[in-house]
Design a protein around this motif. Structure first.
Motif: not given
Length: 235
Positions: A128-148
């Motif tokens: 659902v999230i993927r399809e909504a993003m594809a339909k709107q042709k947008k990229a999401g911005i987020a944050r992630i803790v990766l390798y400290r």
């Protein structure tokens, strides 16, 4: 064998969330690698930490991270204390906003990862999230803790899943003027520009990464094979 996930957690878009896992989109396992060898014995060598004052080897159990708080003064921080530091982005990719992908300069792109659902229960919400993003042709911005390290990321539809690309912080990117500021804007010879344009037109092609070859790696392998057979290394 399936690659081991680099991170597991949850992808969240407002009230919709699902369990996901992050897998590196690149593989460096086939690269030529060398071990350090003792020339006299032919044995492999290993690195060892040495006390900077006494000059004696340090037992692994006595190794601990230290944060410098003064001249030759350090605050000791244990591994379990670092592991205990948890913030929301340690476990949750919460999409904060959506932007046009083209609006993000290429220089901010860092490392690509595949983002996929980690179990069957999460597949529908993920789709659902993927399809909504594809339909709107947008990229999401987020944050992630990766390798400290907490890293800003861009998430976009890719194939049947999502592609997550870590982004560089603005303070780590040099501004173009620092390098290009001294270049002069002189008048160019129109004939030379036309010639360069003609060459570009003649060399146009479809992008095909399968045609990329690491010629340096091939030369290293040729060197290794020649030495293995006792022959003179190729020029």
């Amino acid at each position: 064998m399936a690659p081991r996930p680099a991170w597991k957690g949850y992808l969240k878009l407002s009230l919709v969330s699902c369990a996901v896992e992050l897998t590196s989109a690149t593989d460096h396992s086939e690269k030529v690698s060398f071990r350090v060898i003792n020339r006299k014995t032919g044995n492999t060598v290993r690195r060892q930490y040495i006390d900077s004052v006494s000059g004696k080897p340090v037992d692994p159990d006595d190794e601990v991270k230290g944060y410098e708080i003064g001249s030759d003064e350090y605050l000791l921080v244990e591994e379990d204390e670092i592991d205990a530091v948890q913030i929301e982005s340690s476990h949750t990719l919460s999409i904060e906003q959506f932007v046009d992908r083209a609006a993000i300069p290429q220089i901010y792109f860092d490392q690509p990862y595949y983002l996929s659902p980690s179990d069957e229960v999460s597949e529908e919400a993920f789709a659902v999230i993927r399809e909504a993003m594809a339909k709107q042709k947008k990229a999401g911005i987020a944050r992630i803790v990766l390798y400290r390290r907490e890293r800003p990321v861009m998430i976009e539809p890719f194939d049947k899943g999502l592609l997550l690309t870590t982004l560089r912080y603005d303070k780590t990117v040099r501004q173009p003027d620092e390098v290009f500021g001294g270049l002069r804007k002189g008048k160019l010879d129109p004939e030379l520009v036309d010639l360069a344009t003609h060459i570009i037109d003649k060399k146009q092609a479809k992008f095909d990464p399968s045609g990329f070859e690491d010629h340096y790696e091939e030369a290293l392998l040729a060197l290794i094979e020649a030495k293995r057979k006792g022959k003179k290394p190729p020029v």
